[in-house]
Motif scaffolding. Structure first.
Motif, PDB file in Angstrom:
ATOM      1  N   PHE A 102      49.757  32.336  40.748  1.00  0.00           N
ATOM      2  CA  PHE A 102      50.026  33.378  39.747  1.00  0.00           C
ATOM      3  C   PHE A 102      48.763  33.926  39.097  1.00  0.00           C
ATOM      4  CE2 PHE A 102      50.713  29.109  37.958  1.00  0.00           C
ATOM      5  CZ  PHE A 102      49.790  29.092  36.926  1.00  0.00           C
ATOM      6  N   ARG A 103      47.599  33.530  39.554  1.00  0.00           N
ATOM      7  CA  ARG A 103      46.348  34.046  39.005  1.00  0.00           C
ATOM      8  C   ARG A 103      46.294  35.577  39.147  1.00  0.00           C
ATOM      9  NH1 ARG A 103      43.134  35.414  42.363  1.00  0.00           N
ATOM     10  NH2 ARG A 103      42.578  37.333  41.267  1.00  0.00           N
ATOM     11  N   GLY A 104      45.844  36.236  38.085  1.00  0.00           N
ATOM     12  CA  GLY A 104      45.700  37.678  38.122  1.00  0.00           C
ATOM     13  C   GLY A 104      46.964  38.446  37.814  1.00  0.00           C
ATOM     14  N   ARG A 158      53.994  37.378  24.273  1.00  0.00           N
ATOM     15  CA  ARG A 158      52.626  37.888  24.358  1.00  0.00           C
ATOM     16  C   ARG A 158      52.183  37.947  25.818  1.00  0.00           C
ATOM     17  NH1 ARG A 158      51.120  38.110  19.276  1.00  0.00           N
ATOM     18  NH2 ARG A 158      51.975  36.614  17.788  1.00  0.00           N
ATOM     19  N   LYS A 159      51.217  38.815  26.092  1.00  0.00           N
ATOM     20  CA  LYS A 159      50.700  38.940  27.445  1.00  0.00           C
ATOM     21  C   LYS A 159      49.746  37.780  27.738  1.00  0.00           C
ATOM     22  CE  LYS A 159      50.897  43.974  28.035  1.00  0.00           C
ATOM     23  NZ  LYS A 159      51.542  43.967  29.363  1.00  0.00           N
ATOM     24  N   LEU A 160      49.934  37.158  28.887  1.00  0.00           N
ATOM     25  CA  LEU A 160      49.097  36.040  29.289  1.00  0.00           C
ATOM     26  C   LEU A 160      48.558  36.293  30.695  1.00  0.00           C
ATOM     27  CD1 LEU A 160      49.684  32.262  28.787  1.00  0.00           C
ATOM     28  CD2 LEU A 160      49.135  33.112  31.060  1.00  0.00           C
ATOM     29  N   MET A 161      47.256  36.075  30.861  1.00  0.00           N
ATOM     30  CA  MET A 161      46.602  36.191  32.155  1.00  0.00           C
ATOM     31  C   MET A 161      45.920  34.867  32.478  1.00  0.00           C
ATOM     32  SD  MET A 161      45.608  38.112  34.796  1.00  0.00           S
ATOM     33  CE  MET A 161      45.892  39.797  34.242  1.00  0.00           C
ATOM     34  N   ALA A 162      46.198  34.328  33.651  1.00  0.00           N
ATOM     35  CA  ALA A 162      45.542  33.092  34.094  1.00  0.00           C
ATOM     36  C   ALA A 162      44.467  33.444  35.109  1.00  0.00           C
ATOM     37  CB  ALA A 162      46.568  32.143  34.714  1.00  0.00           C
ATOM     38  N   THR A 163      43.305  32.828  34.960  1.00  0.00           N
ATOM     39  CA  THR A 163      42.218  33.049  35.902  1.00  0.00           C
ATOM     40  C   THR A 163      41.444  31.751  36.071  1.00  0.00           C
ATOM     41  OG1 THR A 163      40.436  34.586  36.498  1.00  0.00           O
ATOM     42  CG2 THR A 163      40.457  33.773  34.219  1.00  0.00           C
ATOM     43  N   TYR A 164      40.443  31.773  36.947  1.00  0.00           N
ATOM     44  CA  TYR A 164      39.692  30.547  37.232  1.00  0.00           C
ATOM     45  C   TYR A 164      38.779  30.173  36.064  1.00  0.00           C
ATOM     46  CZ  TYR A 164      41.214  31.285  42.052  1.00  0.00           C
ATOM     47  OH  TYR A 164      41.968  31.473  43.178  1.00  0.00           O
ATOM     48  N   HIS A 165      38.557  28.880  35.906  1.00  0.00           N
ATOM     49  CA  HIS A 165      37.685  28.351  34.862  1.00  0.00           C
ATOM     50  C   HIS A 165      36.230  28.676  35.202  1.00  0.00           C
ATOM     51  CE1 HIS A 165      35.800  25.464  32.150  1.00  0.00           C
ATOM     52  NE2 HIS A 165      36.980  25.237  31.594  1.00  0.00           N
ATOM     53  N   GLY A 173      41.646  28.271  33.958  1.00  0.00           N
ATOM     54  CA  GLY A 173      41.919  27.090  34.762  1.00  0.00           C
ATOM     55  C   GLY A 173      43.372  26.656  34.743  1.00  0.00           C
ATOM     56  N   SER A 174      43.671  25.702  35.642  1.00  0.00           N
ATOM     57  CA  SER A 174      45.053  25.266  35.861  1.00  0.00           C
ATOM     58  C   SER A 174      45.661  24.563  34.660  1.00  0.00           C
ATOM     59  CB  SER A 174      45.111  24.336  37.081  1.00  0.00           C
ATOM     60  OG  SER A 174      44.765  25.021  38.260  1.00  0.00           O
ATOM     61  N   VAL A 175      44.894  23.687  34.009  1.00  0.00           N
ATOM     62  CA  VAL A 175      45.468  22.887  32.924  1.00  0.00           C
ATOM     63  C   VAL A 175      45.985  23.779  31.803  1.00  0.00           C
ATOM     64  CG1 VAL A 175      44.965  21.178  31.136  1.00  0.00           C
ATOM     65  CG2 VAL A 175      44.091  20.845  33.453  1.00  0.00           C
ATOM     66  N   ALA A 176      45.176  24.748  31.378  1.00  0.00           N
ATOM     67  CA  ALA A 176      45.594  25.643  30.303  1.00  0.00           C
ATOM     68  C   ALA A 176      46.817  26.461  30.716  1.00  0.00           C
ATOM     69  CB  ALA A 176      44.444  26.566  29.914  1.00  0.00           C
ATOM     70  N   ALA A 177      46.780  27.010  31.933  1.00  0.00           N
ATOM     71  CA  ALA A 177      47.892  27.840  32.398  1.00  0.00           C
ATOM     72  C   ALA A 177      49.168  27.027  32.552  1.00  0.00           C
ATOM     73  CB  ALA A 177      47.515  28.499  33.725  1.00  0.00           C
ATOM     74  N   GLN A 178      49.076  25.859  33.165  1.00  0.00           N
ATOM     75  CA  GLN A 178      50.260  25.031  33.383  1.00  0.00           C
ATOM     76  C   GLN A 178      50.848  24.548  32.067  1.00  0.00           C
ATOM     77  OE1 GLN A 178      48.676  22.081  36.049  1.00  0.00           O
ATOM     78  NE2 GLN A 178      49.132  23.278  37.878  1.00  0.00           N
ATOM     79  N   THR A 179      49.991  24.300  31.079  1.00  0.00           N
ATOM     80  CA  THR A 179      50.473  23.837  29.783  1.00  0.00           C
ATOM     81  C   THR A 179      51.263  24.931  29.069  1.00  0.00           C
ATOM     82  OG1 THR A 179      48.623  22.285  29.514  1.00  0.00           O
ATOM     83  CG2 THR A 179      49.790  22.964  27.513  1.00  0.00           C
TER      84      THR A 179
END
Length: 288
Positions: free
Chosen positions: A226-228, A236-243, A209-215
């Motif tokens: 930037f999802r996916g 470290r590698k970070l991947m943002a996706t939907y909650h 979700g957005s909150v975790a990724a934006q933080t």
């Protein structure tokens, strides 16, 4: 004689330093300018030895350049994360002890149980959500409601068990009516999340979700931008996706999330147990 700073400002500094001590940060300042000056002086006083030119190395026709992780523009020039040094010998039990019976922000007024995190303290994969929901607040564990059951199915589809990964949230107390955490709440609680990630040292972080990724990425951009994509978080590698809660309301998006998780599986060397993402039911409720 130097002029004394105003008493109200001095009191604000004192409270801020006390806050950092409460969350376990004893040293967070470095005199970068002094170090830079020393480096410049060394360059001036010490002549550099002449270097022999080396012939260029032949480039293999099959060699491929190493892909670089994307870095999003920050929402501000000042980063709380940059000001924090890693705490030596930090651990999840120590972080939990430092949180204590937290009353640092207003979220504590309505909480039932503080939700710290759950899973393998040596996990290679960490999932980060935004905050506890009703079921999490009741049990003191993250992602145990309907969205949590869906997350469990996603983890199993990757060829893992919940006990193989670590799951936590940006804030540790339930926001009223499951609203998104507010800026001041995130600023107060996110240093504990950062310490958790440093203590676990995972190979991959998945923001749900957005909150975790934006933080973690320190950006105001929406997750759809930037999802996916593979992004960088402190090396470290970070991947943002939907909650998962979003998937309960929008089942058609589960295919996109499955593609994101397959990229994570490839990095971790996982085969997965299913060819299809877990089925989702439609719901308008929100629970992590």
């Amino acid at each position: 004689m130097p002029e004394r700073i105003p008493i109200p400002l001095e009191e604000k500094f004192r409270k801020r330093l006390k806050f950092y001590q409460d969350i376990g940060i004893d040293l967070f300042y470095r005199d970068r300018f002094t170090q830079q000056a020393a480096n410049v002086a060394e360059e001036i006083t010490l002549p550099k030895p002449a270097q022999k030119q080396q012939p260029p190395k032949p480039v293999s026709a099959t060699a491929q350049p190493t892909p670089k992780l994307n870095v999003l523009p920050r929402s501000s020039d000042v980063s709380l994360f940059e000001s924090m040094n890693k705490i030596a010998d930090d651990s999840l039990p120590k972080i939990l002890a430092d949180i204590g019976d937290c009353t640092r922000c207003k979220l504590h007024r309505g909480r039932n149980k503080l939700v710290f995190g759950d899973g393998n303290p040596n996990a290679q994969l960490v999932f980060v959500g935004e905050g506890p929901g009703r079921d999490e607040d009741a049990q003191g564990l993250p992602f145990v409601g309907r969205a949590g059951k869906l997350l469990n199915q996603m983890i199993e589809a990757m060829g893992l068990q919940r006990t193989d990964v670590y799951i936590c949230n940006v804030v540790k107390c339930r926001p009223p009516e499951n609203r998104a955490p507010e800026k001041d709440e995130v600023e107060i609680c996110s240093p504990f999340l950062l310490r958790q990630l440093d203590a676990i040292a995972p190979k991959v972080i998945v923001c749900l979700g957005s909150v975790a990724a934006q933080t973690l990425l320190e950006t105001n951009r929406g997750i759809s931008h930037f999802r996916g994509q593979w992004l960088d978080f402190r090396g470290r590698k970070l991947m943002a996706t939907y909650h998962p809660a979003y998937l309960l309301r929008n089942p058609s998006a589960k295919g996109e999330v499955w593609k994101d998780l397959q990229k994570v599986m490839a990095v971790l060397g996982l085969q997965g147990k299913k060819a299809q993402p877990p089925a989702t039911g439609q719901s308008s409720g929100k629970s992590s």
